[in-house]
Write a protein that holds these residues in place. Sequence first.
Motif: not given
Lengths: 320, 348, 372
Positions: A115-117, A121-123, A231-239
């Motif tokens: 998941i972290p890798i 890569s995506a960000t 916030t956007v990446v982790f709260k919205h995107g990753v979920r």
Amino acid sequence: MISLIIRRLFYLVIVLVIITFLTYVVFFAGNPNDLAARFAGRDAGTAEIRDAAIRLGLNHGFWYQYWHYLDGLLHGNFGLDFQNAVPINSELARAIPVTASLVLGAVVLWLLIGIPIGIMSATHPRTLRDRGGTVFALTFLSMPPFVLGLMFLLVFYFYLTQAGITWFPAAGYVAPSQSIGQWADHLILPWLSLALVQAAVYTRLIRGSLLDVLGEDYIRTARAKGLSRRTVVFKHGVRAALTPVITQLGIDVGTLLAGAFVIERVFGLTGLGQLALNAIGNDDLPVVAAVVVLAAVFIVVMNTIVDILYAVLDPRVRLT
Amino acid sequence: MSLLRAAVELEVIEEQNPDAKGTEQAYEGRTPWRLAWGRLKKDRVAMVSLGFIVLLFLVAIFAPLLTALIGHGPNTQYTTSGLSLSGIPVAPGHNGFLLGTDDQGRDVLSRIIYGSRISLEVGVGATAVALVLGLVMGLVSGYYGGWIDSILARFMDILLSFPILLFAIAIVARFGPSLDLLIFVIAMFSWPYIGRLVRGQVIALREREFVEAARALGSSDLRIMFIEIAPNLIALAVIYATLLIPINIVTEATLSFLGLGVLPPTASWGNMIAEAQTGDLFTVAWWFLVFPCVALVLTTLAFNLLGDGLRDALDPRHGRSNITPTKRVKRSARSSGREKDNSEGKRA
Amino acid sequence: MSTSTQGDLAVDATDAQVLLEVDDVVKHFPVRSGALIDRTHAQVRAVDGVSFSLKVGETLGLVGESGCGKSTLARLITALHPVTSGHVRFRGQDITALNRRQMRPIRKSVQMVFQDPYGSLNPRRRVGSILSDPFSVHEKMSRAEVKRQVQELMARVGLSPEHFNRFPSEFSGGQRQRIGIARALALRPDLIVCDEPVSALDVSIQAQIINLLEDLQDEFMLTYVFIAHDLSVVRHVSDRIAVMYLGKLVETGPVEEIYSNSRHPYTASLLSAVPVADQAFRTARRERVILTGDVPSPVNPPSGCRFHPRCPKAQAICATEEPPLEHKTGDPIGHLTACHFPVNPGETLANASRDAVPAPEAAVGATEGVDQ
């Protein structure tokens, strides 16, 4: 939602019936004398074979035998093994903790790596970090787990030991009740061999789905609202991007279990895989059948759970 | 009405004479295959992989010739030249053994060359069987729909949720290992991959107007399935067959490694690795363990990379000409394949 | 209702041979779902009781907004979908009752030109192969003969015969539509159903395709059902017009009659939406009638007259009683309207007062209550 759960559970029951039936057919259908001869051993005479046939219930009709077998399974009874006539249950009880330890540890590890890798890569698409992720994925993607395991064994066990560094212990399994540290120490190389290959799959999966999600309008809206990128990446995107990961996890349970069997052979762990392979060597069909049924039931149940979980997470599925 | 006609008279002439210069040239040569080949040629990674695979096929085909050139048979035990006095295998490059010998004094290179035959035979053979089965079942399931589809789709789901390895264990336990059985088992459990993808595609295709047009002409179902729909599945089939081959090669190697596939002394990469692992000899003579592994990994990698490139070339919408201007949106063979058919299944 | 319509139209069709009769045709698509066993719990009423007939050599323009069921109707006439009820008669033979094999000779006589010139040609097959389909399905011919026929066809529709080896992607939109027309024409059919054949094309190309269709009609004595949402296109090609709204015909009549003397408020509003470039074409009635609201769902159509929630002239009766498609006094024979309060000559709909009408929203609410 309820309708979906009912549908899935109904489907689960049907699949379980089919699986047990197929297994039974593959193992026990056919000429009863042959089976009885296998049971009775190599040098058995006709009388002994007939005796064996009666003990196995082979003198009854096929459907009676199948029903008998199914009845045993429902009560958690896998029968006796051919070799030593001991209950298969006790052999399974010894093997299950080993395979379970292997599988659970590998899942944790592969998610921790994958998941972290994938997120990285995506960000940071098209950067050095992304390329690093790609190289990681491609390297391990084309490596069968047993090859990876053997390479680990060669490099980290034998060469290090020869060089006088004994970081990793010899093959074997130590129950966690004896020593948690020893348990983990013995399993770290098997875990890695199993996890890295899958982690490679997951980095790609997460990268792809996160890139898709980050391109969506609502993400842009969130950014425009002034939320920080983090916030956007982790709260919205990753979920949102994790939904396909959960599905994939459900599908991979089967692959994983199979992988675990191979890794057990590589590292000499006495889990379900070894049990089954040894049983094949000994012509001990009931033991193989028990392992196959157990694994298949586990896989199908996991798939069902994941399907339902998926419907909970992704409301679109409920509409169908 | 004559007004409308008069207004366009001039253009009609041009349109009715499509050979008129200008309009036509832009379209020439835009056949689907030529476009795809053009895109693939620009993909260096895919082309190198393709080269490697072609080479591998040549090696497999001409294995007897090659081993004759090398001078070492794959199963001959060179007990004097192939093993040292204390029984240690000869290292790569010594005594004419380019990749060294194994614990029985056999030439590792010759065995790898012969092993490629098994790998390709099983990988390509099982994939071909799976492809035919998957195409037919997917076509029937997707085209007819209704209860036929319900049964076939469920059946494919069940097979897919089953790990091949487990069933191979079961079947081999009952019937004993053999190459044909191996191909059969692998094909039986890999066709649903293709079948499900094909089914999804067919469900979309059968609603297309050209299928309606064929029905309006009175074409039979068989004709529609195999003349109208099937040609549109070739790209998909090529991509996923290329991605299925390495999976099947690995399955063969794994089964042979476990002693459930190709049995020694016949050389297969899987049983070479298994033989190397049995003793502790590989700790001093790493080569007879490592080289078969390398052969296996390189082959798998080449097929995966080629499949990836083929997907970009044949289905540019999913590739780099995507909205995200990534140089190369490379999803893993297994992940995106499964991700795709999975999401289809969930929403169906 | 159908019998009266039938009778009226029969008067119209006394002297010429009737080629196609559509008699109270209904098509409902089920909406299914359920836990274990799928249940049908709703119907999309795509076509809901349509009748008309067509003489040899005639062109019927079928007009309506998207989603009104006109494409479904086209597929019922060509027997691509089975009807839910009603009859389609071709030369007096009921084709809805035929099985696949009995249908084969009819397939030769009834053909279809599709809307999307990109979707209607198989992208993976060469044009020559696509065009040889009609011959290989229906005729026993040698390869050389098929090739000759295909090239003849291509020439007839204005394509270079040498291009038979090309893929559809190597042609422009207009050329592809020509291929689609050639395919429909191959077996010398009597009736061609054109499902919006030009709506996907550039305006300049549209006229060429329409001219081609007209030329072919003269040459091969073709009968057309010409579907469009664009009234100007239909006016150009049609002898008669039928206007469709939510699965029903609301007005039908000779083309000039519909354009100069439309009686149904829906037709009038459609006509007022046609842009006219030349001032000379403007008539006294050319004021824009703007319809409020969206087309209601065909799953749950309004009661009574289906147009009433959007109709500027609607009154209480419109919500309860469905107006039959009938001849209105003062109209010429063959002009039928389904309306309680037809538009009178000279009346301007744009000024029609909606105050006198019970609030249409309330009416919709009431209807929905009734329907459920």
